[in-house]
Design an enzyme around this catalytic site. Structure first.
Site, PDB file in Angstrom:
ATOM      1  N   GLY A 104      -0.013  -5.251 -13.842  1.00  0.00           N
ATOM      2  CA  GLY A 104       1.118  -4.409 -13.693  1.00  0.00           C
ATOM      3  C   GLY A 104       1.835  -4.895 -12.395  1.00  0.00           C
ATOM      4  O   GLY A 104       1.561  -5.795 -11.666  1.00  0.00           O
ATOM      5  N   ASP A 161      -2.388  -7.180 -10.457  1.00  0.00           N
ATOM      6  CA  ASP A 161      -1.314  -8.025 -10.385  1.00  0.00           C
ATOM      7  C   ASP A 161      -0.462  -8.157 -11.229  1.00  0.00           C
ATOM      8  O   ASP A 161      -0.931  -7.805 -12.356  1.00  0.00           O
ATOM      9  CB  ASP A 161      -2.167  -9.359  -9.752  1.00  0.00           C
ATOM     10  CG  ASP A 161      -1.450  -9.920  -8.662  1.00  0.00           C
ATOM     11  OD1 ASP A 161       0.135 -10.072  -8.528  1.00  0.00           O
ATOM     12  OD2 ASP A 161      -1.838 -10.793  -7.637  1.00  0.00           O
ATOM     13  N   PHE A 170       2.897  -3.083  -8.846  1.00  0.00           N
ATOM     14  CA  PHE A 170       2.188  -1.839  -8.181  1.00  0.00           C
ATOM     15  C   PHE A 170       3.477  -0.968  -7.783  1.00  0.00           C
ATOM     16  O   PHE A 170       3.401   0.056  -7.197  1.00  0.00           O
ATOM     17  CB  PHE A 170       1.648  -2.188  -7.337  1.00  0.00           C
ATOM     18  CG  PHE A 170       1.895  -3.439  -5.946  1.00  0.00           C
ATOM     19  CD1 PHE A 170       2.999  -3.425  -5.551  1.00  0.00           C
ATOM     20  CD2 PHE A 170       1.138  -4.508  -5.661  1.00  0.00           C
ATOM     21  CE1 PHE A 170       3.410  -4.334  -4.571  1.00  0.00           C
ATOM     22  CE2 PHE A 170       1.342  -5.426  -4.847  1.00  0.00           C
ATOM     23  CZ  PHE A 170       2.609  -5.433  -4.241  1.00  0.00           C
ATOM     24  N   HIS A 214       3.137  -6.951   4.759  1.00  0.00           N
ATOM     25  CA  HIS A 214       4.043  -7.813   5.681  1.00  0.00           C
ATOM     26  C   HIS A 214       5.453  -8.248   4.906  1.00  0.00           C
ATOM     27  O   HIS A 214       6.315  -8.808   5.273  1.00  0.00           O
ATOM     28  CB  HIS A 214       3.324  -8.769   6.372  1.00  0.00           C
ATOM     29  CG  HIS A 214       3.056  -9.962   5.515  1.00  0.00           C
ATOM     30  ND1 HIS A 214       2.425 -11.243   6.272  1.00  0.00           N
ATOM     31  CD2 HIS A 214       2.766 -10.016   4.334  1.00  0.00           C
ATOM     32  CE1 HIS A 214       2.333 -12.036   5.291  1.00  0.00           C
ATOM     33  NE2 HIS A 214       2.314 -11.382   4.077  1.00  0.00           N
ATOM     34  N   ASP A 215       5.371  -8.140   3.497  1.00  0.00           N
ATOM     35  CA  ASP A 215       6.455  -8.679   2.621  1.00  0.00           C
ATOM     36  C   ASP A 215       7.520  -7.925   2.512  1.00  0.00           C
ATOM     37  O   ASP A 215       8.795  -8.210   2.252  1.00  0.00           O
ATOM     38  CB  ASP A 215       5.894  -9.066   1.132  1.00  0.00           C
ATOM     39  CG  ASP A 215       4.736 -10.080   1.112  1.00  0.00           C
ATOM     40  OD1 ASP A 215       5.064 -11.010   2.101  1.00  0.00           O
ATOM     41  OD2 ASP A 215       4.065 -10.189   0.185  1.00  0.00           O
TER      42      ASP A 215
END
EC number: 2.1.1.4
Length: 358
Positions: A246, A221, A248, A266-267
């Site tokens: 990091g 994350d 992604f 879903h974002d």
């Protein structure tokens, strides 16, 4: 038959006893939400949990620092909503928590949804004030709701340390309820090295290490999220859970046998989803897999209603949408994954598993 003699359809007027019950419930639905939100924010359920007996409205009003009249009305509504019990003995009325309230609405309960409720009240509810604008414009409403640009989505969502912790607490409480179901939807025991991308508070990682004792989990994350997770959620002595900082979309991903994407895809738009899944496919060990955890729409998009509403929330808050299992399978296929299956858990969140050939 002459034109003048043609039958004219009779206009049917509604009878006097027609009542739009469902529509009225929908119109007033926000009243129920805000009653629940306010009861939690005032600490009504916590006060009742801390007492060895049922309490009167006056005792509760004094404990939460609210007016007696307002408290009486709030308690009456909570009783009508069946989240409080009402007792009447010798003409005296008192209140106690229902079992559901004790389990899910008190802050100290391991299954507490208090933080989720707080986030809905203070963040999501404000965003939904601009739902009409979101539908018209086709984009999220962070700028109108909070005065922040959403050019970088998670800079908007994590616009302050306080807001970031609130979001992490929301995720943590949800996985306390649904986490075990999604990590056991498929047998993941063959995968010993797991990477939870966007793993946030680590709640899902804990469910993985509990369900699969031989696995280790790396939470990947953003640096500030990792910092908050270590500070508030994950004990340093948990040897089977580690962290990797990091972005992604930009940084190299740790090599793993299984990647978890829980409430991540879903974002984002389809294009961004495929971009991320391709990065995962490249980093994934041969014979590995990716587990996608999302609320799945029916194949024809007809429901469930909760997921349809979540999709509207994705419009208001993010760049993405909720999808069907077929749509997620298409995204996984486009990235190279095969043997794609899905599993409905019976709760809010479901699971889709795609494999990389050995």
């Amino acid at each position: 038959m002459a034109d003048s003699e043609k039958m004219v359809p009779t206009k049917v007027l509604p009878t006097a006893d027609v009542y739009p019950k469902r529509i009225m419930e929908y119109i007033e639905g926000f009243l129920i939400s805000k009653t629940l939100f306010t009861s939690c924010e005032l600490g009504v359920f916590d006060v009742l949990l801390g007492s060895e007996r049922s309490l009167s409205a006056e005792e509760i009003s004094q404990a939460v620092g609210a007016s007696l009249d307002g408290t009486e009305r709030l308690l009456a509504a909570c009783t009508g909503m069946q989240i409080l019990n009402r007792h009447q003995v010798d003409g005296k009325v008192s209140y106690s928590n229902t079992e559901q309230a004790r389990l899910f609405l008190t802050r100290s309960s391991p299954l507490s949804l208090y933080q989720s409720i707080h986030y809905h009240s203070k963040t999501i509810y404000l965003c939904w004030h601009y739902l009409t604008d979101a539908v018209r414009e086709g984009r999220n409403q962070y700028e109108k709701a909070f005065g922040v640009s959403s050019g970088d989505l998670f800079e908007a969502i994590y616009r302050s340390d306080v807001e970031m912790v609130k979001f992490m607490q929301l995720m943590h409480s949800i996985w306390n309820i649904c986490g075990k179901d999604v990590v056991t939807a498929f047998d993941l025991s063959p995968f010993k090295v797991i990477c939870d991308l966007g793993g946030c508070s680590g709640a899902l990682a804990k469910h993985c290490t509990s369900a699969y004792p031989e696995c280790t989990v790396t939470i990947f994350d953003l640096p500030k999220v990792v910092h908050m997770s270590k500070k508030h959620f994950i004990k340093e002595d948990d040897q089977r859970i580690s962290f990797h900082e990091g972005d992604f979309f930009k940084d190299s991903l740790p090599e793993a046998e299984l990647y978890i994407l829980a409430r991540i895809l879903h974002d984002w738009t389809d294009e961004r989803c495929v971009e991320l899944l391709q990065r995962i496919y490249k980093a994934c060990k041969p014979g590995g897999a990716v587990l996608v955890v999302e609320a799945l729409l029916n194949k024809d998009g007809s429901g469930p209603l909760t997921t349809q509403l979540y999709s509207l929330n994705m419009l208001v808050q993010t760049e993405g949408r909720e999808r069907t299992d077929v749509q997620y399978a298409a995204l996984l296929t486009a990235a190279g994954f095969t043997n794609i299956r899905h599993c409905l858990t019976g709760k809010i969140y479901d699971a889709v598993l795609g494999h990389k050939k050995a």
